[in-house]
Design a protein around this motif. Structure first.
Motif: not given
Length: 240
Positions: A202, A205-206, A227, A229-230, A234, A240
């Motif tokens: 993690y 940025e995500g 990476t 993004p969340f 999610n 998270s």
């Protein structure tokens, strides 16, 4: 007597529930060129003792294992002891092969990449060279529950493995194409179907997706990292 015992139990439970958990990190560093070239930098947890101890034990055992390659497969003990043993092994090698110019190296660098009320993510980058065509680089993520210090598994992090796998596979193909052309995804996994990376990380940025050499594709590909993004992942994650 029973009533008094019950009151004590209730007060203990209330205290436990209200007990403030505090975890901070300080940088620990070990450097020596006494025999082999060794540099180890890693985050050490401080604060609520039992939680900090669990985090530190996981990190310490991993570092010890990384710089140990003898037959006893030591995975516990102090990092200082492991460094001393690495130096001893190199000295023994030099005594046996005095004309060999090979210099052994062990470089380990760890950092906290993400913190939230739900997760603490730590990345450890290891490079070892004890001879051969090249040294070996490995990156491993450790994801901890901040309230317990428990090391979380991928199953505990992911709520929907199927959908997350499809998303990562799609992103992975785009990443590989941008660097090496139209290599089929089955070739990346040596003829096997798509596989999630050994560990997930993690950052602010995500979700970090990282495949180490030999985990995917050839050594020449190096580390493959990107990476997501969340907002895209999610719904597939428990934390998270």
């Amino acid at each position: 007597m029973k009533k008094t015992s019950l009151i004590i139990i209730i007060l203990t439970l209330v205290y436990s529930c209200n007990k403030e958990v505090t975890i901070d990190f300080i940088e620990q560093q070990i450097e020596t060129s006494q025999s082999a070239e060794i540099s180890i930098v890693y985050p050490k947890a401080e604060g609520t003792e039992d939680i900090a101890n669990r985090i530190n034990t996981s990190i310490q055992n991993y570092i010890v294992k990384q710089i140990n390659f003898s037959e006893d497969s030591q995975t516990k003990g102090s990092i200082d002891d492991a460094v001393a043993k690495f130096n001893y092994e190199f000295s023994s090698f030099k005594n046996e092969f005095p004309n060999d110019a090979q210099q052994w190296e062990a470089f380990i660098d760890g950092e906290v990449t993400y913190r939230s009320p739900e997760i603490i993510s730590i990345a450890i980058n290891s490079y070892l060279d004890t001879g051969g065509a090249h040294g070996n680089t490995t990156v491993r993520f450790f994801n901890f529950d901040p309230q317990t210090g428990k090391l979380l598994t991928k199953k505990e992090l992911i709520s929907n493995t199927e959908k997350l796998s499809k998303l990562i596979e799609h992103k992975l193909i785009d990443e590989v194409k941008s660097k090496s052309g139209n290599e089929p995804v089955e070739d990346l996994f040596f003829g096997k179907d798509f596989q999630l990376p050994e560990s997930l990380g993690y950052s602010d940025e995500g979700l970090i997706i990282l495949y180490n050499p030999y985990e995917i594709a050839s050594y020449a590909q190096g580390i493959i990292e990107f990476t997501i993004p969340f907002e895209e992942v999610n719904s597939f994650l428990n934390r998270s």
